[in-house]
Design an enzyme around this catalytic site. Structure first.
Site, short mmCIF file in Angstrom:
data_model
loop_
_atom_site.label_atom_id
_atom_site.label_comp_id
_atom_site.label_asym_id
_atom_site.label_seq_id
_atom_site.Cartn_x
_atom_site.Cartn_y
_atom_site.Cartn_z
N ALA A 91 0.81 -1.21 0.00
CA ALA A 91 0.00 0.00 0.00
C ALA A 91 0.84 1.26 0.00
O ALA A 91 2.00 1.26 0.41
CB ALA A 91 -0.89 -0.01 1.25
N ASP A 120 2.52 -8.72 13.55
CA ASP A 120 3.57 -8.00 12.80
C ASP A 120 3.95 -6.72 13.56
O ASP A 120 4.03 -5.64 12.97
CB ASP A 120 3.10 -7.69 11.38
CG ASP A 120 4.26 -7.43 10.43
OD1 ASP A 120 5.41 -7.80 10.77
OD2 ASP A 120 4.03 -6.86 9.35
N VAL A 124 0.24 5.20 1.50
CA VAL A 124 -0.66 5.94 2.38
C VAL A 124 -0.48 7.43 2.10
O VAL A 124 0.64 7.94 2.11
CB VAL A 124 -0.38 5.62 3.87
CG1 VAL A 124 -1.32 6.40 4.77
CG2 VAL A 124 -0.52 4.12 4.12
N1 LIG Z 1 -3.04 6.24 9.45
C1 LIG Z 1 -1.79 6.57 9.08
N2 LIG Z 1 -1.33 7.83 9.27
C2 LIG Z 1 -0.08 8.16 8.89
N3 LIG Z 1 0.80 7.32 8.30
C3 LIG Z 1 0.40 6.05 8.08
C4 LIG Z 1 -0.91 5.60 8.47
N4 LIG Z 1 -1.02 4.29 8.15
C5 LIG Z 1 0.15 3.94 7.62
N5 LIG Z 1 1.01 4.98 7.57
C6 LIG Z 1 2.39 4.96 7.03
O1 LIG Z 1 2.40 4.19 5.86
C7 LIG Z 1 3.30 3.08 5.99
C8 LIG Z 1 2.73 1.89 5.26
O2 LIG Z 1 1.48 1.54 5.83
P1 LIG Z 1 1.10 0.02 6.10
O3 LIG Z 1 2.14 -0.56 7.00
O4 LIG Z 1 -0.30 -0.04 6.58
O5 LIG Z 1 1.25 -0.56 4.62
P2 LIG Z 1 1.44 -2.07 4.18
O6 LIG Z 1 1.72 -2.08 2.71
O7 LIG Z 1 0.28 -2.87 4.66
O8 LIG Z 1 2.74 -2.43 5.00
P3 LIG Z 1 3.50 -3.84 5.13
O9 LIG Z 1 4.51 -3.85 4.05
O10 LIG Z 1 4.13 -3.77 6.50
O11 LIG Z 1 2.47 -4.90 5.01
C9 LIG Z 1 3.48 2.89 7.50
O12 LIG Z 1 4.73 2.30 7.81
C10 LIG Z 1 3.37 4.31 8.00
O13 LIG Z 1 4.62 4.96 7.91
#
Ligand SMILES: Nc1ncnc2c1ncn2[C@@H]1O[C@H](COP(=O)(O)OP(=O)(O)OP(=O)(O)O)[C@@H](O)[C@H]1O
Length: 446
Positions: free
Chosen positions: A85, A194, A87
């Site tokens: 993802a 995690d 963000v």
């Molecule tokens: N609600 C939020 N507000 C601000 N920053 C956020 C928020 N949610 C996520 N982030 C930022 O975005 C990054 C990526 O989000 P997230 O970990 O949910 O993605 P992911 O692709 O599911 O990650 P992973 O590779 O760990 O599975 C986080 O490490 C954080 O820095």
């Protein structure tokens, strides 16, 4: 899952940043226990959504078009990214409030679409100040959109790379926050699976108050789980042993984080950057606490107990003598000098592959030079990044360099938030003060 499979999974999921990638189970659906989330839990969440977004946003769970998304939301800067993802900061058109929009690319999920549905279902069932709040989810043909509370201060990974390591009081405050989040989800029999710095978000204003995010691997645990998943540096021994595990795996990961916060590098490291060896070390659970420097920090041991039965729980951690004593010392307000804008710029640097910038020059409480901070940040990232191209032979030397560097820093430092441990680390003349509840070292639970 075979460990060789994990490695290839990890390699294939590794993206062009230096943060740790989670190992995601292939048989994800079987692992879930979503029916254990009660309707009452979900109804409870409805009352949470007091924000004035009801009439302005698309219905929750709706299948929409990209045009609908663009019509409804004003997307801003990227605040973070992960393996699945991106963000972004986001506004609901017509409203002033800023949110975070997690945009998941279905193509990156590669058949693990249920992972995101799981995250949505779990987040809808949870409400706690230490957890990120989900307001809405929508999906198009190609993406899933999660409208969430914005936590604007960056993540703990950035804080670690920025600061190298932390004082005991600062670390204790962060461990308290994580424990509160874990106590809550564990009371609902939910394991996050995690827990790592990248998934702990900081409030603005340079605060170290943390919120737990990324429930992609979380699950309801009503009986022992056998699926191997998580992020290598933080994975608990019972996950690797495949003997069945529960919510205690999150506490182990918190122990690894505490070690990193205080020491500046992880407790389990393979000299050859070999993941098999790392896993063997984790299962052995041999952590070297250099005496007397670590003597006071008995909680690290109690969290890194190989036997989950002997390991502290999140609730017990909150009552632990070291934690209470360290928090009592802490004037948390103003402990970290970073500002919102620093965190913001750091995020941008991270995304552009840079680490250091000139704003640190204004950080008068940190004695290190820009070059030293850059080196510390790179070293920490390299240590965690088992699949990177870094020369393996350099790593232990780098760890030693961190020791030397932080030692030098402490000798030079008159910073007010220098830890007891750090002082001890640099000068043997200053014997460690005994913690208030030294006997807590042995209060491990059967
Ligand atoms: N609600 C939020 N507000 C601000 N920053 C956020 C928020 N949610 C996520 N982030 C930022 O975005 C990054 C990526 O989000 P997230 O970990 O949910 O993605 P992911 O692709 O599911 O990650 P992973 O590779 O760990 O599975 C986080 O490490 C954080 O820095």
């Amino acid at each position: 899952m075979e460990k060789t499979q994990q490695r290839s999974l990890k390699a294939e999921e590794h993206v062009a940043n230096t943060k740790s990638s989670p190992i995601v189970p292939q048989n994800w659906d079987k692992d879930l226990n979503l029916e254990a989330i009660t309707e009452q839990d979900i109804n409870q969440q409805e009352t949470v959504e007091q924000k004035d977004i009801q009439s302005n946003v698309l219905p929750d769970g709706a299948e929409v078009s990209l045009e609908d998304i663009e019509h409804c939301y004003d997307m801003g800067r990227v605040v973070g990214d992960g393996n699945f993802a991106v963000v972004r900061e986001c506004r609901v058109r017509g409203l002033a409030e800023t949110f975070a929009m997690k945009i998941v690319d279905n193509a990156k999920l590669q058949g693990r679409g249920n992972m995101i549905q799981n995250e949505i279902a779990l987040l809808h069932s949870l409400e706690h100040p230490r957890l990120i709040q989900l307001f809405r989810s929508h999906h198009t043909d190609t993406h899933v959109y999660l409208l969430m509370e914005l936590v604007a201060g960056g993540d703990l990974f950035d804080a670690i790379t920025q600061s190298g390591r932390f004082t005991e009081p600062s670390a204790a405050c962060m461990i308290r926050d994580i424990s509160q989040a874990l106590e809550y989800i564990h009371s609902k029999s939910i394991a996050h699976r995690d827990i790592k710095p990248e998934n702990l978000l900081r409030h603005g204003n340079g605060s170290l108050n943390l919120k737990l995010a990324d429930f992609g691997l979380a699950m309801v645990v009503t009986e022992p789980v056998f699926t191997v998943c998580g992020t290598p540096t933080y994975v608990a021994p019972e996950i690797l042993a495949e003997t069945g595990y529960g919510v205690g795996v999150d506490v182990w990961a918190m122990g690894v984080i505490l070690f990193v916060l205080l020491g500046g590098f992880p407790p389990f490291r393979s000299p050859d950057r070999n993941q098999e060896e790392l896993f063997r070390l984790i299962q052995k659970g041999e952590v070297h606490f250099l005496s007397p420097y670590w003597d006071n920090v008995s909680e690290v041991r109690a969290l890194l107990e190989v036997s989950p039965k002997r390991r502290l729980t999140a609730s017990q951690t909150l009552q632990h003598g070291w934690l209470l004593h360290a928090i009592a010392q802490k004037d948390h307000k103003g402990a970290i000098k970073a500002t919102d804008s620093m965190a913001e710029r750091r995020n941008q640097q991270k995304l552009s592959g840079q680490v250091e910038s000139a704003e640190n020059k204004s950080d008068s409480h940190k004695p290190e030079t820009l070059a030293e901070k850059y080196h510390a940040a790179q070293t920490y990232k390299n240590i965690l990044n088992y699949d990177s191209d870094i020369n393996a032979c350099d790593r232990d030397q780098q760890i030693q360099e961190i020791h030397n560097m932080t030692s030098n820093q402490q000798n030079a430092s008159h910073a007010e938030d220098t830890t007891t441990m750090n002082k001890q680390y640099t000068t043997d003349q200053h014997k460690p003060e005994k913690p208030a509840q030294q006997e807590d070292t042995d209060t491990k639970q059967e």
